[in-house]
Structures are given as C-alpha cells and as structure tokens.
Design a protein around this motif. Sequence first.
Motif, PDB file in Angstrom:
ATOM      1  N   GLN B  60       3.901  -1.773   2.323  1.00  0.00           N
ATOM      2  CA  GLN B  60       3.296  -2.728   1.407  1.00  0.00           C
ATOM      3  C   GLN B  60       1.797  -2.468   1.259  1.00  0.00           C
ATOM      4  OE1 GLN B  60       5.193  -6.904   1.571  1.00  0.00           O
ATOM      5  NE2 GLN B  60       5.701  -6.044   3.595  1.00  0.00           N
ATOM      6  N   GLY B  61       1.369  -1.262   1.690  1.00  0.00           N
ATOM      7  CA  GLY B  61       0.006  -0.852   1.404  1.00  0.00           C
ATOM      8  C   GLY B  61      -1.004  -1.116   2.495  1.00  0.00           C
ATOM      9  N   PHE B  62      -0.520  -1.299   3.731  1.00  0.00           N
ATOM     10  CA  PHE B  62      -1.424  -1.425   4.869  1.00  0.00           C
ATOM     11  C   PHE B  62      -1.378  -0.135   5.679  1.00  0.00           C
ATOM     12  CE2 PHE B  62      -2.347  -6.022   4.876  1.00  0.00           C
ATOM     13  CZ  PHE B  62      -1.405  -6.449   3.956  1.00  0.00           C
ATOM     14  N   LYS B  63      -2.394   0.057   6.540  1.00  0.00           N
ATOM     15  CA  LYS B  63      -2.365   1.200   7.438  1.00  0.00           C
ATOM     16  C   LYS B  63      -2.787   0.721   8.821  1.00  0.00           C
ATOM     17  CE  LYS B  63      -3.463   6.054   7.705  1.00  0.00           C
ATOM     18  NZ  LYS B  63      -4.479   7.056   7.534  1.00  0.00           N
ATOM     19  N   ILE B  64      -2.055   1.155   9.834  1.00  0.00           N
ATOM     20  CA  ILE B  64      -2.363   0.749  11.206  1.00  0.00           C
ATOM     21  C   ILE B  64      -3.458   1.665  11.753  1.00  0.00           C
ATOM     22  CG2 ILE B  64      -1.389   0.174  13.465  1.00  0.00           C
ATOM     23  CD1 ILE B  64      -0.002  -1.217  11.066  1.00  0.00           C
ATOM     24  N   VAL B  65      -4.567   1.100  12.163  1.00  0.00           N
ATOM     25  CA  VAL B  65      -5.711   1.890  12.650  1.00  0.00           C
ATOM     26  C   VAL B  65      -6.224   1.293  13.957  1.00  0.00           C
ATOM     27  CG1 VAL B  65      -6.390   2.489  10.282  1.00  0.00           C
ATOM     28  CG2 VAL B  65      -7.414   0.480  11.396  1.00  0.00           C
ATOM     29  N   ALA B  66      -7.199   1.980  14.542  1.00  0.00           N
ATOM     30  CA  ALA B  66      -7.846   1.448  15.753  1.00  0.00           C
ATOM     31  C   ALA B  66      -8.692   0.228  15.379  1.00  0.00           C
ATOM     32  CB  ALA B  66      -8.708   2.533  16.378  1.00  0.00           C
ATOM     33  N   ARG B  67      -8.932  -0.585  16.348  1.00  0.00           N
ATOM     34  CA  ARG B  67      -9.620  -1.869  16.129  1.00  0.00           C
ATOM     35  C   ARG B  67     -10.954  -1.729  15.399  1.00  0.00           C
ATOM     36  NH1 ARG B  67      -9.803  -7.120  19.229  1.00  0.00           N
ATOM     37  NH2 ARG B  67     -11.874  -7.964  18.743  1.00  0.00           N
ATOM     38  N   ASP B  68     -11.692  -0.668  15.741  1.00  0.00           N
ATOM     39  CA  ASP B  68     -13.024  -0.565  15.149  1.00  0.00           C
ATOM     40  C   ASP B  68     -13.020  -0.125  13.689  1.00  0.00           C
ATOM     41  OD1 ASP B  68     -13.990   2.633  16.727  1.00  0.00           O
ATOM     42  OD2 ASP B  68     -12.264   2.015  15.531  1.00  0.00           O
ATOM     43  N   LYS B 129       3.252 -12.193  -1.925  1.00  0.00           N
ATOM     44  CA  LYS B 129       4.500 -12.504  -1.239  1.00  0.00           C
ATOM     45  C   LYS B 129       5.052 -11.223  -0.618  1.00  0.00           C
ATOM     46  CE  LYS B 129       8.461 -15.521  -1.906  1.00  0.00           C
ATOM     47  NZ  LYS B 129       9.738 -14.871  -1.603  1.00  0.00           N
ATOM     48  N   GLY B 130       5.431 -11.285   0.643  1.00  0.00           N
ATOM     49  CA  GLY B 130       5.950 -10.115   1.351  1.00  0.00           C
ATOM     50  C   GLY B 130       7.393  -9.824   0.998  1.00  0.00           C
ATOM     51  N   ILE B 131       7.848  -8.610   1.326  1.00  0.00           N
ATOM     52  CA  ILE B 131       9.217  -8.187   1.014  1.00  0.00           C
ATOM     53  C   ILE B 131      10.046  -7.998   2.272  1.00  0.00           C
ATOM     54  CG2 ILE B 131       8.624  -7.092  -1.172  1.00  0.00           C
ATOM     55  CD1 ILE B 131       8.552  -4.399   0.411  1.00  0.00           C
ATOM     56  N   GLY B 132       9.519  -8.447   3.406  1.00  0.00           N
ATOM     57  CA  GLY B 132      10.161  -8.179   4.692  1.00  0.00           C
ATOM     58  C   GLY B 132      11.563  -8.743   4.810  1.00  0.00           C
ATOM     59  N   PRO B 347      10.496  -6.819  -5.407  1.00  0.00           N
ATOM     60  CA  PRO B 347       9.956  -7.956  -6.156  1.00  0.00           C
ATOM     61  C   PRO B 347       8.434  -7.977  -6.211  1.00  0.00           C
ATOM     62  CG  PRO B 347      11.637  -8.676  -4.594  1.00  0.00           C
ATOM     63  CD  PRO B 347      11.380  -7.230  -4.313  1.00  0.00           C
ATOM     64  N   ASN B 348       7.756  -7.231  -5.324  1.00  0.00           N
ATOM     65  CA  ASN B 348       6.289  -7.291  -5.283  1.00  0.00           C
ATOM     66  C   ASN B 348       5.628  -6.371  -6.305  1.00  0.00           C
ATOM     67  OD1 ASN B 348       6.570  -4.741  -4.214  1.00  0.00           O
ATOM     68  ND2 ASN B 348       5.731  -5.225  -2.194  1.00  0.00           N
ATOM     69  N   SER B 349       6.417  -5.650  -7.106  1.00  0.00           N
ATOM     70  CA  SER B 349       5.882  -4.743  -8.130  1.00  0.00           C
ATOM     71  C   SER B 349       4.952  -3.674  -7.577  1.00  0.00           C
ATOM     72  CB  SER B 349       5.146  -5.519  -9.250  1.00  0.00           C
ATOM     73  OG  SER B 349       6.043  -6.276 -10.013  1.00  0.00           O
ATOM     74  N   ARG B 350       5.061  -3.364  -6.276  1.00  0.00           N
ATOM     75  CA  ARG B 350       4.294  -2.235  -5.760  1.00  0.00           C
ATOM     76  C   ARG B 350       5.132  -1.316  -4.872  1.00  0.00           C
ATOM     77  NH1 ARG B 350      -0.958  -3.497  -2.953  1.00  0.00           N
ATOM     78  NH2 ARG B 350      -0.688  -1.454  -1.970  1.00  0.00           N
ATOM     79  N   THR B 351       6.103  -1.860  -4.135  1.00  0.00           N
ATOM     80  CA  THR B 351       6.953  -1.012  -3.296  1.00  0.00           C
ATOM     81  C   THR B 351       8.194  -0.598  -4.081  1.00  0.00           C
ATOM     82  OG1 THR B 351       6.212  -2.347  -1.421  1.00  0.00           O
ATOM     83  CG2 THR B 351       8.031  -0.819  -1.027  1.00  0.00           C
ATOM     84  N   ARG B 362      21.528  13.049   1.561  1.00  0.00           N
ATOM     85  CA  ARG B 362      20.541  12.200   0.924  1.00  0.00           C
ATOM     86  C   ARG B 362      20.323  10.939   1.729  1.00  0.00           C
ATOM     87  NH1 ARG B 362      21.928  11.795  -5.327  1.00  0.00           N
ATOM     88  NH2 ARG B 362      24.109  11.791  -4.702  1.00  0.00           N
ATOM     89  N   ARG B 363      19.078  10.484   1.710  1.00  0.00           N
ATOM     90  CA  ARG B 363      18.739   9.252   2.414  1.00  0.00           C
ATOM     91  C   ARG B 363      17.746   8.481   1.573  1.00  0.00           C
ATOM     92  NH1 ARG B 363      16.143  10.421   7.946  1.00  0.00           N
ATOM     93  NH2 ARG B 363      15.991   8.145   7.868  1.00  0.00           N
ATOM     94  N   LEU B 364      17.558   7.196   1.903  1.00  0.00           N
ATOM     95  CA  LEU B 364      16.639   6.359   1.152  1.00  0.00           C
ATOM     96  C   LEU B 364      15.255   6.400   1.774  1.00  0.00           C
ATOM     97  CD1 LEU B 364      18.758   3.181   0.347  1.00  0.00           C
ATOM     98  CD2 LEU B 364      18.640   5.371  -0.851  1.00  0.00           C
ATOM     99  N   SER B 365      14.252   6.247   0.920  1.00  0.00           N
ATOM    100  CA  SER B 365      12.876   6.214   1.380  1.00  0.00           C
ATOM    101  C   SER B 365      12.136   5.131   0.610  1.00  0.00           C
ATOM    102  CB  SER B 365      12.234   7.593   1.165  1.00  0.00           C
ATOM    103  OG  SER B 365      11.074   7.718   1.927  1.00  0.00           O
ATOM    104  N   LEU B 366      11.009   4.699   1.145  1.00  0.00           N
ATOM    105  CA  LEU B 366      10.229   3.643   0.509  1.00  0.00           C
ATOM    106  C   LEU B 366       8.850   4.177   0.167  1.00  0.00           C
ATOM    107  CD1 LEU B 366      11.578   1.147   3.012  1.00  0.00           C
ATOM    108  CD2 LEU B 366      11.659   0.677   0.597  1.00  0.00           C
ATOM    109  N   LEU B 367       8.322   3.750  -0.956  1.00  0.00           N
ATOM    110  CA  LEU B 367       7.034   4.217  -1.457  1.00  0.00           C
ATOM    111  C   LEU B 367       6.202   3.013  -1.858  1.00  0.00           C
ATOM    112  CD1 LEU B 367       5.060   6.230  -3.087  1.00  0.00           C
ATOM    113  CD2 LEU B 367       6.665   5.891  -4.973  1.00  0.00           C
ATOM    114  N   ASP B 368       4.942   2.984  -1.413  1.00  0.00           N
ATOM    115  CA  ASP B 368       3.999   1.983  -1.905  1.00  0.00           C
ATOM    116  C   ASP B 368       3.213   2.645  -3.039  1.00  0.00           C
ATOM    117  OD1 ASP B 368       0.845   0.792  -1.259  1.00  0.00           O
ATOM    118  OD2 ASP B 368       2.488  -0.591  -1.659  1.00  0.00           O
TER     119      ASP B 368
END
Lengths: 182, 391
Positions: B60-68, B129-132, B347-351, B362-368
């Motif tokens: 959904q367009g976030f990235k996990i990074v270090a605290r700083d 609104k999240g898609i989780g 439903p979020n018009s981005r994912t 073949r397998r499914l993948s998700l794209l933001d």
Amino acid sequence: MAIGLALTFMATGCKKTPIILTNLKNRPSPVGDGGPGTGGTFTPGPGGSGPGGGPTADWPEGDYNPNRIIFNQHIVHFDFDSHVVKSSEKGHVQAVANELSSNAAAKLVIEGHCDERGTDEYNRALGERRALALREELAGLGVDPMRIKTKSFGKDQPVDPGQNEAAYAKNRRGEFILMTPK
Amino acid sequence: MKSAARLFFSIVSFVVAGSCQSWAQSKIVVSGEANGAIPVALSGFTGEVAEVLQFDLFVQGFKIVARDRAQFLISGSNAGNVQGRVTLAFGDGGAASTPLLSKSYTGGSLRRQAHAFADDIVSATTGRKGIGQTRIALKVDTGANSEIYVADFDGHNAQAVTRDNTIVAAPTWVPGKLALYYTSYKLGNPDIFRHDLGNGQRDAVARYSGLNTSAAVSPDGSKVAMILSKSGSPDVYVCNADGSGLKQLTTMREDESSPCWSPDGQWICFAGKKDERRSLWKVPASGGSPQRISTAGVSNPTEPDWSPDGKLIVFTSMGRYFSVCTVPASGGEATVLADGEDPSWAPNSRTVVYTRRVSGGRRLSLLDVPTKQTKDASRISGNNSQPSWAK
C-alpha cells in the motif's frame, strides 16, 4: 497531555461457511433476447455471409456422437496472433467439406486453440476467431454454416507443453470433430 | 482529512506540552523514500504478525526502514493478541509523545488482528482506507482442469468454490456482494454463470452457441458486460444481471475481448482491433460508437481494468513479454510498471493484483502503482491466474 486511548477492537474472523454447490443444470439460454437469429441483423446468404459464416449454429450436441479420429490428419495450423487460414492449410478444409457434403446428417464442431503467448481472455477470443475463420472457409465451400459449431479453448489445451517455437506452432490450431446423430 | 487534523493536533499538543525536545531542534521528516513510499519503522512484532504488517504496508506504498529514517514509528506486541501504536517520528530519532493511534485487538486469529491493525495504520497515517481485510477470486489449475478459488488478498486462506473438474476462466465479483460470475466449460461449452457464494446457488447467464466469456459486472450490479461470439465474431454485449435484455454493443469484424466498466457505469472499456492496430476502446454502456483510448509507448494493450476512483486504466501490454501498465482513463502516455498480466484494482485505486509467469507456472503478485513496489502473494498449489479483487 498524553492521550493514549486503548480501544478494544473486536476483530472477528470470517466464519468459514461450508460450500454448497448446486449442480449446473442443463438449461437453455435465459429469457429475453434468446439464441442466435432472434432480433439479430444478420441474414446469412448462400455460403453464409458475415464474419465467421454468420450467426452461430444451435443444435444440441447431446444428440450426436463425437468422432475426433476421422479428421485428426486434418488439423489446421495458424501463424502467431493470426486467424487467417493459410493457403497451405486449405487442403485440410476441403477434406472436411468433402466429408460433410457426403454425410448430410452429420454436424461439425470446430475447436480453436492458441499458444501461450497471449493473455488468457485474449487467447480465448482468438481461439474462437480461428474456429470461426474455418467455419467461414467451409461455408465458402458450400457447407451450411448452421451445421457447424465453434468452441474455443484459448491456450488451456496445448498439444505440446514445451516453451519453444516448435511447440507453439503445434498449439496454434483448429481441430475438426465430426458429429454423427445418435 | 481526518488524519491530517490528528497529525496537526499531535504536533500542536507536543509543542504546547513542551516535552522532550524543543520545537526549534526537532525536524519532522516530510520527504518519503525516493519512490514516494512512506518510510515507517516496526518494532516489537514477531512471526506471522510481523510478516502481515510488513506485507500489507509494503503493497500500500509504505517501506519498512530503520527508526532514524522513519516518518512514523509502529510499535507494539503480539504476545496473546495484537496491540499496537503509531507515532509520528522525528528525523533525529525522537518521536511525538502522543500516538496517532493506540489499539488492542481481540477476537479472530492473530493474522486477522494484524490485518486489522495494518488497516488502522494506513488510516491513521494517510486517511486512506486499508485493503488488509479484502479478498480476491482467482483461477487455479493443476493440469488439464481448473477451479475457481476465493482467498484473502494476499493469497492466504484460499478456498475452492467450484468442484466441477472442468475448465473455468475469468472469475469476477459482483460489487459489494458475495457473488461471482465466471466462465465454465462444465456443460460442454464456455458458458457464463452467476454463483451466489452465500447459498451456493448457480444460474446460467449466457449459454449461447460459440463463446461466452469475460463477464464484467456494472458498479451498481444491475448489468453484466461480456464477450459473445453468437453473431459470428467475438463482440461486446451487455445484459441484465440475470442474462435477460441482451444488447450487442460492438460489431467490429475483429475480435474484441476483456470488457470492464467505468466506475460511473457510463462506459465499457475493452480491447479490440481496427485497421490492423490493437488498442483499448471505450463504448457508451447504453450503446454508441466505440472510441479509441490511446496508450502511447506500449503495444497490443489488453485486459483493461478501470480504477475505482476513475482516474487510471491498468492493462496488459503484450509484447515480447507481458507488462502491467497504466494509462490515464482519457488516454495518453502509458506507464510500464511490472512484468506480468491480467491486473485487477484493489478498492484503494492504488494496489493491483496481477499474474506473474515463473518457471514452473504462474503465481499472483501485488503492485503498488504510485511507488511501483511489488511483492508476490502466497501461492496456492498449482497455477494461479486471472485474479479479480472484490470491491
């Protein structure tokens, strides 16, 4: 000014409802604009004018026995992304026309197939277009197109699962199935 | 926007309280990652909960990074149940004393709780609104036959909804309802059926001679577009939800495919060919002349899907390889986003969920779409394809 609201959130999991499946009943098309020919604008002339030989045929397959062997030497192959019946293939079409003209009670199903290099629904439409092109050829050879049904399998039924041009060429095909009355 | 107001309130209350660091020294990290992703730091979560949070946020367009480097700190625990907090972070490693969100979750599985928390994180930080907790339908084939499955959007908790030992294709949801349309060869021909997932009731919607496929339901659920070849060539048709009132919308001699609706229900977009050129087209749902939608820069567009907010059309470009691309709904320059095909909007018009070819199938993948971040969904045994996201 620490406002730490600790809300309790009820995250109820979805209850897994058991799957009940109704058997698909062998019913005809729904009411309203019914099968081919009703409310349509096509009037198939001699040889079946219009793409694919005009509106599709509608006789019940259950009344016929399929014979896949009789035409298995007459599989027609197509170029990539094309539904054009090549001149090199027309002998096969003639052989099928000959059998149908000497066997007046028989009907025909033409299956259209694709290689895997198109997307799923694109290939389903292309396979149908190939089958319809063969139907149109047969109509041009004097076979009544209303004797001929088409069925596309897209890329779902390759004869060769290989991922090379030789395999792809085998998979881009039309197959003829003779239908004889039970 | 609610979360912006909360953000502002948090900042103001922090300043007023005068705790920890002075305003002059604190620096709010405003810029995100180079691709526009919102950087967040996670702490305190383990195992499946950590995986779910990382996955849901990434797509959904976030990235996990270090605290700083983080703009928001997400902390908590999952011993017994999920508890979590979201706090605004400062570039020098500090954080606001007042969290944007602080919640404890009960009921269901830890996985469900983690998805619910992820949704709340998305809402608290962006107002979206999240898609989780959304679901997809897809086709799973294991050899000659295939079945329709429904799963969580990430591929987990998959359930077969057909058991017909035949070929199926093109599942699509009825908007807002627990029902699908799909193509099945069960009765000897590709036909379109409507399937109520609540009571299992299935009804034939199109069983014409020739091809019946590619059903797409209008946003209000009252109509269905489809591809039928009953007039001698695959064309776009529209009918009522039960199949009555059939109307032919295209008469192009070439094959049309893959209709989809505009979110206002006025247009049907589809793939077609004219004058030797494959394009995307749109035709008024009530009938009229089809117009081309230009997709400059890519060739052979197919399988369009119109975003729920109306702004973009995502589609497959068939070249040497398949590419998932977007174009503004009015046409223009297309943007290539990922290797893959058959995209469907969340439903979020981005994912977007799409199919990716890998060695062995073949397998499914998700794209933001805005950040171009992609991640594979969990694979259901066999080939996974033709996903449709429930909206």
